[in-house]
Design a protein around this motif. Structure first.
Motif, PDB file in Angstrom:
ATOM      1  N   TRP A   1      29.368   4.873  13.592  1.00 19.36           N
ATOM      2  CA  TRP A   1      28.832   4.835  12.228  1.00 19.36           C
ATOM      3  C   TRP A   1      28.760   6.246  11.629  1.00 19.36           C
ATOM      4  CZ3 TRP A   1      28.672   0.768   9.269  1.00 19.36           C
ATOM      5  CH2 TRP A   1      28.647  -0.490   9.859  1.00 19.36           C
ATOM      6  N   PHE A   2      28.369   7.206  12.431  1.00 14.69           N
ATOM      7  CA  PHE A   2      28.298   8.598  11.982  1.00 14.69           C
ATOM      8  C   PHE A   2      29.667   9.075  11.492  1.00 14.69           C
ATOM      9  CE2 PHE A   2      28.462  13.200  13.051  1.00 14.69           C
ATOM     10  CZ  PHE A   2      27.406  13.652  12.260  1.00 14.69           C
ATOM     11  N   ASN A   3      30.718   8.573  12.119  1.00 12.50           N
ATOM     12  CA  ASN A   3      32.080   8.944  11.782  1.00 12.50           C
ATOM     13  C   ASN A   3      32.486   8.496  10.374  1.00 12.50           C
ATOM     14  OD1 ASN A   3      34.705  10.008  12.510  1.00 12.50           O
ATOM     15  ND2 ASN A   3      35.385   7.900  12.666  1.00 12.50           N
ATOM     16  N   GLU A   4      31.805   7.510   9.817  1.00  8.65           N
ATOM     17  CA  GLU A   4      32.168   6.994   8.496  1.00  8.65           C
ATOM     18  C   GLU A   4      31.661   7.863   7.351  1.00  8.65           C
ATOM     19  OE1 GLU A   4      34.374   4.641   8.397  1.00  8.65           O
ATOM     20  OE2 GLU A   4      34.241   4.520  10.587  1.00  8.65           O
ATOM     21  N   ALA A   5      30.667   8.678   7.581  1.00  9.28           N
ATOM     22  CA  ALA A   5      30.058   9.485   6.516  1.00  9.28           C
ATOM     23  C   ALA A   5      31.050  10.403   5.802  1.00  9.28           C
ATOM     24  CB  ALA A   5      28.878  10.277   7.065  1.00  9.28           C
ATOM     25  N   PRO A   6      31.899  11.167   6.501  1.00  9.20           N
ATOM     26  CA  PRO A   6      32.797  12.051   5.754  1.00  9.20           C
ATOM     27  C   PRO A   6      33.827  11.289   4.918  1.00  9.20           C
ATOM     28  CG  PRO A   6      33.317  12.143   8.091  1.00  9.20           C
ATOM     29  CD  PRO A   6      32.048  11.355   7.949  1.00  9.20           C
ATOM     30  N   VAL A   7      34.189  10.096   5.358  1.00 10.82           N
ATOM     31  CA  VAL A   7      35.140   9.298   4.573  1.00 10.82           C
ATOM     32  C   VAL A   7      34.514   8.933   3.232  1.00 10.82           C
ATOM     33  CG1 VAL A   7      36.435   7.132   4.488  1.00 10.82           C
ATOM     34  CG2 VAL A   7      36.234   8.381   6.652  1.00 10.82           C
ATOM     35  N   ILE A   8      33.280   8.461   3.276  1.00 14.41           N
ATOM     36  CA  ILE A   8      32.579   8.083   2.049  1.00 14.41           C
ATOM     37  C   ILE A   8      32.404   9.300   1.143  1.00 14.41           C
ATOM     38  CG2 ILE A   8      30.368   7.246   1.152  1.00 14.41           C
ATOM     39  CD1 ILE A   8      30.244   5.542   3.794  1.00 14.41           C
ATOM     40  N   MET A   9      32.002  10.430   1.717  1.00 17.54           N
ATOM     41  CA  MET A   9      31.796  11.631   0.906  1.00 17.54           C
ATOM     42  C   MET A   9      33.096  12.119   0.293  1.00 17.54           C
ATOM     43  SD  MET A   9      28.763  13.720   2.880  1.00 17.54           S
ATOM     44  CE  MET A   9      29.308  13.521   4.567  1.00 17.54           C
ATOM     45  N   LEU A  10      34.191  12.072   1.047  1.00 14.43           N
ATOM     46  CA  LEU A  10      35.479  12.507   0.498  1.00 14.43           C
ATOM     47  C   LEU A  10      35.913  11.607  -0.659  1.00 14.43           C
ATOM     48  CD1 LEU A  10      37.933  14.379   0.543  1.00 14.43           C
ATOM     49  CD2 LEU A  10      38.957  12.835   2.233  1.00 14.43           C
ATOM     50  N   VAL A  11      35.759  10.308  -0.500  1.00 15.18           N
ATOM     51  CA  VAL A  11      36.122   9.382  -1.585  1.00 15.18           C
ATOM     52  C   VAL A  11      35.307   9.705  -2.832  1.00 15.18           C
ATOM     53  CG1 VAL A  11      35.993   6.963  -2.327  1.00 15.18           C
ATOM     54  CG2 VAL A  11      36.953   7.534  -0.089  1.00 15.18           C
ATOM     55  N   LEU A  12      34.016   9.931  -2.671  1.00 16.61           N
ATOM     56  CA  LEU A  12      33.164  10.256  -3.821  1.00 16.61           C
ATOM     57  C   LEU A  12      33.590  11.563  -4.493  1.00 16.61           C
ATOM     58  CD1 LEU A  12      29.673   9.201  -2.423  1.00 16.61           C
ATOM     59  CD2 LEU A  12      31.038   8.023  -4.165  1.00 16.61           C
ATOM     60  N   VAL A  13      33.904  12.576  -3.693  1.00 18.92           N
ATOM     61  CA  VAL A  13      34.340  13.857  -4.257  1.00 18.92           C
ATOM     62  C   VAL A  13      35.636  13.682  -5.038  1.00 18.92           C
ATOM     63  CG1 VAL A  13      35.252  16.146  -3.692  1.00 18.92           C
ATOM     64  CG2 VAL A  13      33.149  15.345  -2.613  1.00 18.92           C
ATOM     65  N   VAL A  14      36.601  12.981  -4.471  1.00 18.02           N
ATOM     66  CA  VAL A  14      37.894  12.783  -5.149  1.00 18.02           C
ATOM     67  C   VAL A  14      37.688  12.022  -6.449  1.00 18.02           C
ATOM     68  CG1 VAL A  14      40.141  11.644  -4.988  1.00 18.02           C
ATOM     69  CG2 VAL A  14      39.296  12.998  -3.073  1.00 18.02           C
ATOM     70  N   VAL A  15      36.865  10.981  -6.438  1.00 19.52           N
ATOM     71  CA  VAL A  15      36.597  10.228  -7.668  1.00 19.52           C
ATOM     72  C   VAL A  15      35.939  11.135  -8.710  1.00 19.52           C
ATOM     73  CG1 VAL A  15      35.192   8.373  -8.663  1.00 19.52           C
ATOM     74  CG2 VAL A  15      36.524   7.961  -6.588  1.00 19.52           C
ATOM     75  N   LEU A  16      34.979  11.929  -8.294  1.00 19.65           N
ATOM     76  CA  LEU A  16      34.316  12.836  -9.251  1.00 19.65           C
ATOM     77  C   LEU A  16      35.293  13.833  -9.852  1.00 19.65           C
ATOM     78  CD1 LEU A  16      30.963  13.551  -7.392  1.00 19.65           C
ATOM     79  CD2 LEU A  16      31.234  12.372  -9.581  1.00 19.65           C
ATOM     80  N   VAL A  17      36.165  14.396  -9.034  1.00 16.50           N
ATOM     81  CA  VAL A  17      37.081  15.425  -9.515  1.00 16.50           C
ATOM     82  C   VAL A  17      38.167  14.838 -10.400  1.00 16.50           C
ATOM     83  CG1 VAL A  17      38.803  17.119  -8.775  1.00 16.50           C
ATOM     84  CG2 VAL A  17      36.608  17.001  -7.614  1.00 16.50           C
ATOM     85  N   VAL A  18      38.676  13.680 -10.034  1.00 19.01           N
ATOM     86  CA  VAL A  18      39.784  13.091 -10.781  1.00 19.01           C
ATOM     87  C   VAL A  18      39.295  12.353 -12.032  1.00 19.01           C
ATOM     88  CG1 VAL A  18      41.660  11.389 -10.680  1.00 19.01           C
ATOM     89  CG2 VAL A  18      41.263  12.927  -8.751  1.00 19.01           C
ATOM     90  N   VAL A  19      38.265  11.524 -11.877  1.00 10.31           N
ATOM     91  CA  VAL A  19      37.803  10.700 -12.993  1.00 10.31           C
ATOM     92  C   VAL A  19      36.849  11.464 -13.914  1.00 10.31           C
ATOM     93  CG1 VAL A  19      36.581   8.544 -13.562  1.00 10.31           C
ATOM     94  CG2 VAL A  19      38.118   8.630 -11.595  1.00 10.31           C
ATOM     95  N   LYS A  20      36.058  12.379 -13.358  1.00 12.45           N
ATOM     96  CA  LYS A  20      35.055  13.133 -14.110  1.00 12.45           C
ATOM     97  C   LYS A  20      34.202  12.184 -14.966  1.00 12.45           C
ATOM     98  CE  LYS A  20      37.684  17.410 -14.323  1.00 12.45           C
ATOM     99  NZ  LYS A  20      38.803  17.150 -13.509  1.00 12.45           N
ATOM    100  N   PRO A  21      33.466  11.268 -14.310  1.00 13.45           N
ATOM    101  CA  PRO A  21      32.760  10.215 -15.039  1.00 13.45           C
ATOM    102  C   PRO A  21      31.626  10.697 -15.937  1.00 13.45           C
ATOM    103  CG  PRO A  21      32.160  10.161 -12.726  1.00 13.45           C
ATOM    104  CD  PRO A  21      33.247  11.173 -12.878  1.00 13.45           C
ATOM    105  N   PHE A  22      31.098  11.872 -15.677  1.00 15.68           N
ATOM    106  CA  PHE A  22      30.015  12.395 -16.534  1.00 15.68           C
ATOM    107  C   PHE A  22      30.020  13.891 -16.541  1.00 15.68           C
ATOM    108  CE2 PHE A  22      28.467  10.916 -12.443  1.00 15.68           C
ATOM    109  CZ  PHE A  22      27.810  12.004 -11.919  1.00 15.68           C
TER     110      PHE A  22
END
Length: 142
Positions: free
Chosen positions: A121-142
């Motif tokens: 389960w600990f191994n899943e944390a960086p995957v989630i964080m990377l997805v969030l970072v990429v979405v923030l950088v590409v989509v720039k939702p706010f």
């Protein structure tokens, strides 16, 4: 600036590759039977080398990111809330990296008390964080 961005992305991708793989080694270490000394030592060597290498990759990734942020003003000013969210995630990722170092130390001193399922389960944390970072950088939702 495009060169700095390019190298920033390469170092971030490499850093994350290490953050993805290191906890997988922890899973294997947590599963090693006490009598398998050679297997444990091999996995410890792999984990220690990977942690050192991952740490060396994190430094230029962060320096180049700071250069882009402060030197070129990327994400500064009004309408750049995405950058604040990204920086919060970067702090969380640094905390995760630090936690990996602490976990490695617990394995080194035979003080680990966590089950291999916890590391899965600990191994899943960086995957989630990377997805969030990429979405923030590409989509720039706010």
């Amino acid at each position: 600036m495009l060169w700095v961005k390019s190298f920033h992305i390469v170092f971030i991708a490499s850093w994350f590759a290490g953050l993805f793989y290191l906890p997988r080694i922890f899973v294997n270490l947590a599963m090693v039977p006490p009598e398998s000394v050679a297997e444990r030592e091999r996995l410890m060597l792999m984990a220690e080398k990977l942690f050192r290498f991952t740490t060396m990759l994190a430094v230029p990734a962060l320096v180049l990111g700071l250069w882009l942020w402060l030197g070129y003003g990327i994400g500064l000013g009004a309408g750049n809330g995405w950058m604040h969210a990204k920086l919060l995630l970067v702090v969380l990722i640094l905390g995760y990296h630090h936690a990996c170092g602490r976990l490695l130390k617990s394995f080194r001193t035979n003080a680990n008390r966590r089950h291999h399922v916890w590391f899965r389960w600990f191994n899943e944390a960086p995957v989630i964080m990377l997805v969030l970072v990429v979405v923030l950088v590409v989509v720039k939702p706010f």
